[in-house]
Motif scaffolding. Structure first.
Motif, PDB file in Angstrom:
ATOM      1  N   SER A   1       0.826  -1.195   0.000  1.00 16.89           N
ATOM      2  CA  SER A   1       0.000   0.000   0.000  1.00 16.89           C
ATOM      3  C   SER A   1       0.864   1.251   0.000  1.00 16.89           C
ATOM      4  CB  SER A   1      -0.943  -0.016   1.206  1.00 16.89           C
ATOM      5  OG  SER A   1      -0.189  -0.216   2.369  1.00 16.89           O
TER       6      SER A   1
ATOM      7  N   HIS B   1       1.745   6.845 -10.829  1.00 16.93           N
ATOM      8  CA  HIS B   1       0.700   6.344  -9.924  1.00 16.93           C
ATOM      9  C   HIS B   1       0.661   7.167  -8.641  1.00 16.93           C
ATOM     10  CE1 HIS B   1      -2.079   3.597  -8.131  1.00 16.93           C
ATOM     11  NE2 HIS B   1      -1.252   3.279  -7.154  1.00 16.93           N
TER      12      HIS B   1
ATOM     13  N   TYR C   1      -2.243  10.357  -5.921  1.00 22.58           N
ATOM     14  CA  TYR C   1      -2.777  10.305  -4.557  1.00 22.58           C
ATOM     15  C   TYR C   1      -2.911  11.713  -4.015  1.00 22.58           C
ATOM     16  CZ  TYR C   1      -2.446   5.287  -3.984  1.00 22.58           C
ATOM     17  OH  TYR C   1      -2.656   3.945  -4.089  1.00 22.58           O
TER      18      TYR C   1
ATOM     19  N   TYR D   1     -15.086  -2.835  -0.722  1.00 23.59           N
ATOM     20  CA  TYR D   1     -14.724  -1.451  -1.048  1.00 23.59           C
ATOM     21  C   TYR D   1     -15.879  -0.488  -0.810  1.00 23.59           C
ATOM     22  CZ  TYR D   1     -10.178  -2.549  -3.113  1.00 23.59           C
ATOM     23  OH  TYR D   1      -8.870  -2.927  -3.295  1.00 23.59           O
TER      24      TYR D   1
ATOM     25  N   GLU E   1     -16.536   4.810  -7.502  1.00 24.02           N
ATOM     26  CA  GLU E   1     -15.120   4.720  -7.848  1.00 24.02           C
ATOM     27  C   GLU E   1     -14.817   3.392  -8.550  1.00 24.02           C
ATOM     28  OE1 GLU E   1     -12.393   5.308  -4.650  1.00 24.02           O
ATOM     29  OE2 GLU E   1     -10.767   5.841  -6.043  1.00 24.02           O
TER      30      GLU E   1
ATOM     31  N   GLU F   1      -5.918   5.185 -11.983  1.00 19.34           N
ATOM     32  CA  GLU F   1      -4.843   4.964 -11.002  1.00 19.34           C
ATOM     33  C   GLU F   1      -5.349   4.337  -9.713  1.00 19.34           C
ATOM     34  OE1 GLU F   1      -1.606   5.227 -11.471  1.00 19.34           O
ATOM     35  OE2 GLU F   1      -1.840   5.948 -13.528  1.00 19.34           O
ATOM     36  N   ARG F   2      -6.564   3.792  -9.771  1.00 17.17           N
ATOM     37  CA  ARG F   2      -7.093   3.149  -8.578  1.00 17.17           C
ATOM     38  C   ARG F   2      -7.682   1.786  -8.936  1.00 17.17           C
ATOM     39  NH1 ARG F   2      -4.849   6.639  -6.817  1.00 17.17           N
ATOM     40  NH2 ARG F   2      -5.318   8.129  -5.175  1.00 17.17           N
TER      41      ARG F   2
ATOM     42  N   SER G   1     -10.341  -0.816  -9.594  1.00 17.91           N
ATOM     43  CA  SER G   1     -11.729  -0.687 -10.041  1.00 17.91           C
ATOM     44  C   SER G   1     -12.307  -2.091 -10.224  1.00 17.91           C
ATOM     45  CB  SER G   1     -11.780   0.070 -11.366  1.00 17.91           C
ATOM     46  OG  SER G   1     -11.242  -0.749 -12.385  1.00 17.91           O
TER      47      SER G   1
ATOM     48  N   GLN H   1      -4.336  -6.369  -1.100  1.00 12.91           N
ATOM     49  CA  GLN H   1      -5.157  -5.274  -0.582  1.00 12.91           C
ATOM     50  C   GLN H   1      -6.081  -5.855   0.483  1.00 12.91           C
ATOM     51  OE1 GLN H   1      -4.474  -2.067  -1.593  1.00 12.91           O
ATOM     52  NE2 GLN H   1      -2.854  -3.234  -2.595  1.00 12.91           N
TER      53      GLN H   1
END
Lengths: 200, 432
Positions: A119, A155, A159, B25, B84, B156-157, B159, B198
């Motif tokens: 993370s 990336h 954030y 999530y 998201e 960038e996340r 999904s 994650q």
């Protein structure tokens, strides 16, 4: 603004970090010694000295302890990269130093998305700040050469904790159009911009 | 307002994982019903109440606390997601749907063909598996080049695209993608492992152990799975329950398995061995075929045949085309024979035949000698095989009889008097 620039890059970055972490009240930073080590004078306690010390303090203040790593190993790896940042990245003075840093990082990031664990941590944020001038100076070919670093950099800059004040370097797709999508805000961007221009 | 409801599935269903991870999530509250007494896979989902809500009768199926019902795992995952995960802009949403569909259309079929035999829930077919491996390489290559510059599949996340593709690759990574095989796909590996680690993935999948050695077809497990066919996984219902339900269970089970294997079976239809129930036979058909193809028929192949033929495990048949008067051009008659052979392709391992066209244009007949595994005609064993055989009369020959010896000799050699035919040899075709 001129005063802020003189107070050293460390202090400027800490102010950026503070803002990105969502801390409301701006701390005042001083510098100490020939190396311009940042100092934070806390309201009711001793002054904190040193970039990493203050950064970690800010993270705790913002109640985002997960940014320091969750397991013991992860915490250690975060520390490792913070140290690397201060000793290697900040100490980098030649093209050759830069090349070695990028090469090492590129290998390291081949099988990792984040610097520590799985993370986003403070290690990513501060390495991102530290590498910003280096990355901004790379040619398109070099960015392709250090693809893993480029991907990671791209990336991390998405954030919110990495700070929206930074120039957003557009690495998506072909890593071209550098600076095309840069966003300049407030004093910080101007400072960052100077820093990028004059760091080599 | 977060979604809340019940998810019906069988245990360890990767399709259900998609919705469960998405819920981690989004904060959707999902209650999972996957085992008796609340949910009995293969039965509960066939009841009228269930079918009223979910007409397809498949799982996973989702029923909201507000009564909203939806089936199909991707639709459920979409429903329980947040914005998201679904993609905030039209473009990212479209890209996410793109990868979700890619997973279903390009990954599921080869993954199933390759992985299911290793789990013992589908028969192994070498050709199909090799083809599937190539397909998996192609898919991993596509993902790898995409993930070279991308941290996650879209934006960038994480999904729904990442959730879906990770879940679709899960069995591959667990069963068959051994280190040497997956090593070229560094970018996919990095992304896959990061996703697995994650907390939201971990909460659903636990600690996933990546394959260390490529699993091979598990014949034993396959055999064990055959009679009960309860669920594709080991999950067994209580013993006594099982006994009384055995009869009914047999019927719905193959359809249920089809749910899970549908794609794989489409790639490799009916790969189950229809002769699996027969005891082993000492007669090795391939050995005979080699002799027949490579050596002299009269002096080597025929003696070999009679020496090794096992009349318990195999039978010899004489077949004659019922409608010789309809045979006109000889080339058309030949096509009739070869067409039948092609349709019987899957029977080759367990049969041998020599079929001969006698006579000339507008005056011909077809007859042949067939050797099959077992004592019955093999054709009813598979729907693919039933197209032609009813156009023939079939007579089982007594392998010890003189008649049988003569027929076998004449038909295998394409030479002889063919006394019973009354027409001269025109051409022969061998099914082997």
């Amino acid at each position: 603004m001129a005063a802020a620039a003189q107070s050293g890059l460390g202090a400027e970055e800490l102010a950026l970090l503070e803002k990105s972490l969502g801390l409301q009240k701006g701390n005042k930073y001083g510098v100490q010694g020939e190396r311009k080590t940042p100092v934070l004078q806390t309201n009711n306690g001793p002054s904190l000295i040193g970039f990493i010390t203050i950064a970690a303090h800010l993270v705790k203040q913002a109640k985002k302890e997960q940014l320091l790593g969750s397991t013991a190993e992860e915490k250690a790896v975060v520390q490792q990269w913070l140290e690397y940042r201060v000793t290697r990245v900040d100490g980098c003075s030649s093209k050759e130093d830069t090349r070695i840093i990028l090469k090492d990082l590129n290998t390291y990031l081949e099988d990792k998305v984040y610097l520590a664990g799985n993370s986003f941590t403070l290690a990513d944020i501060l390495m991102y700040y530290g590498l910003h001038p280096i990355m901004a100076d790379l040619t398109v070919q070099e960015k392709e050469k250090y693809l893993n670093v480029s991907r990671w950099f791209n990336h991390i800059q998405h954030y919110p904790e990495a700070g929206h004040m930074c120039l957003i370097v557009n690495f998506s797709l072909k890593f071209c159009d550098l600076f095309k999508s840069c966003r300049m805000d407030l004093d910080f961007s101007a400072n960052m911009y100077n820093r990028i221009r004059y760091s080599f | 307002m977060a979604v809340a409801g019940t998810l019906y599935t069988y245990p360890e269903n990767w399709r259900a994982f998609k919705a469960l991870i998405a819920a981690q999530y989004s904060g959707a509250k999902i209650k999972v019903l996957s085992s008796p007494p609340h949910f009995h896979f293969g039965q509960t989902n066939k009841t009228p109440e269930f079918l009223k809500k979910f007409p397809v009768g498949k799982v996973p199926a989702f029923e909201g606390d507000d009564g909203f019902c939806v089936f199909e795992s991707n639709a459920i995952a979409y429903y329980v997601s947040n914005d998201e995960l679904r993609g905030a802009t039209k473009e990212t949403a479209a890209e996410i749907v793109q990868w979700v569909n890619f997973a279903d259309s390009d990954i599921v079929p080869p993954a199933s063909t390759w992985v299911f035999p290793t789990l013992g829930i589908m028969h192994y077919n070498k050709q199909a598996t090799e083809f599937a491996k190539e397909e998996v390489k192609r898919v991993l290559g596509i993902l790898d080049s995409h993930l070279k510059t991308q941290t996650f599949l879209v934006g960038e996340r994480i999904s729904l695209a990442d959730i879906t593709v990770v879940c679709t690759l899960l069995w591959l990574y667990k069963q068959v993608l051994e280190p040497a095989f997956r090593q070229p796909y560094v970018n996919v590996n990095r992304w896959f492992v990061t996703c697995l680690n994650q907390p939201q993935f971990k909460a659903v999948l636990g600690d996933v152990k990546l394959c260390e050695k490529m699993a091979q077809f598990d014949a034993k497990k396959f055999a064990e799975n055959q009679p009960k066919k309860d669920t594709p996984k080991k999950e067994k219902p209580a013993k006594e329950e099982k006994k009384q339900e055995k009869k009914e269970e047999k019927k719905p089970a193959p359809e249920e398995e089809l749910d899970e294997c549908d794609q794989a079976l489409a790639a490799e239809p009916k790969s189950k061995d229809p002769f699996a129930h027969l005891p082993k036979s000492p007669f090795v058909m391939d050995e005979f075929k080699r002799k027949y193809s490579n050596e002299d028929t009269l002096t080597v192949a025929l003696p070999h045949f009679w020496e090794h033929f096992d009349k318990e495990g195999w039978s010899i048949w004489y077949a004659e085309y019922r409608f010789p008067e309809e045979l006109t051009q000889t080339f058309m008659s030949c096509n009739l024979i070869t067409g039948m052979f092609q349709r019987l392709d899957k029977l080759r391992k367990n049969a041998f035949a020599s079929v001969i066209l006698f006579g000339t244009n507008n005056d011909s007949s077809i007859s042949g000698v067939w050797v099959f595994r077992g004592q019955e005609l093999a054709f009813p064993l598979s729907p693919d095989w039933q197209v032609d055989y009813e156009s023939y009369t079939w007579r089982k020959l007594d392998s010890d009889s003189e008649e049988c010896k003569i027929l076998v000799k004449e038909y295998f050699m394409w030479e002889g008097d063919f006394k019973h035919v009354g027409k001269s040899f025109n051409q022969g075709k061998i099914f082997k």
